[in-house]
Design a protein around this motif. Sequence first.
Motif, PDB file in Angstrom:
ATOM      1  N   LEU A 111       1.007  -0.884  -0.112  1.00 19.99           N
ATOM      2  CA  LEU A 111      -0.052  -0.195   0.472  1.00 19.99           C
ATOM      3  C   LEU A 111       1.010   1.501  -0.253  1.00 19.99           C
ATOM      4  N   ASP A 112       0.694   1.998  -0.241  1.00 26.58           N
ATOM      5  CA  ASP A 112       0.767   3.373  -0.344  1.00 26.58           C
ATOM      6  C   ASP A 112       2.074   3.994  -1.823  1.00 26.58           C
ATOM      7  N   ARG A 115     -10.017   1.817   4.061  1.00 26.79           N
ATOM      8  CA  ARG A 115      -8.960   2.170   4.635  1.00 26.79           C
ATOM      9  C   ARG A 115      -8.587   2.172   6.571  1.00 26.79           C
ATOM     10  N   ARG A 116      -9.799   3.331   6.737  1.00 24.65           N
ATOM     11  CA  ARG A 116      -9.561   2.686   8.524  1.00 24.65           C
ATOM     12  C   ARG A 116      -9.468   1.951   9.103  1.00 24.65           C
ATOM     13  N   GLY A 162      -0.611   7.483   0.882  1.00 18.08           N
ATOM     14  CA  GLY A 162      -2.171   6.895   0.756  1.00 18.08           C
ATOM     15  C   GLY A 162      -3.114   7.299  -0.434  1.00 18.08           C
ATOM     16  N   ALA A 200     -14.099   1.875  -0.216  1.00 15.54           N
ATOM     17  CA  ALA A 200     -12.804   2.303   0.062  1.00 15.54           C
ATOM     18  C   ALA A 200     -12.245   3.104   1.231  1.00 15.54           C
ATOM     19  N   GLU A 201     -12.424   3.930   1.647  1.00 21.98           N
ATOM     20  CA  GLU A 201     -12.332   4.928   3.272  1.00 21.98           C
ATOM     21  C   GLU A 201     -13.166   3.424   4.399  1.00 21.98           C
ATOM     22  N   GLU A 233      -6.102   1.023   8.739  1.00 20.02           N
ATOM     23  CA  GLU A 233      -5.652   1.910  10.032  1.00 20.02           C
ATOM     24  C   GLU A 233      -5.320   2.094  11.228  1.00 20.02           C
TER      25      GLU A 233
END
Length: 121
Positions: free
Chosen positions: A2-3, A115-116, A8, A111-112, A119
């Motif tokens: 990732l990234d 990500r949450r 991000g 997607a959000e 993370e």
Amino acid sequence: MLDNGADGARARVLGPGEHIPYGVAPVLVADTTLHGATRVQDALLRWGPLPRPWLVLVADAPVRAVQDARYLIRALESRLAGVVRVPYLPVLRAVKGAEEALEYKDVRAAAEKLRRSMEGN
């Protein structure tokens, strides 16, 4: 991975034998079929001393995964940094790429959430 140094904004595929840079999160992506779960198992058997990867399971149908696939993923969870599930999104079957997919509200929301989850927020 990732990234890839893009704050991000993107992910990068690592080639076979390529070293994982320090501080990145290795991620395996599979669909929720038994074949997908078996491929995850095969990858983890060869994983070696690398950091434990995240598993992103993308639903391939609007129903639950078959029992054997669910059981296999549960059995592999101790070898993973975490498991994140992405719901079935029919629009993904009709788009050409990530940019086009992100034009849809349900894809952006998934997607959000992804990500949450990864993370830890």
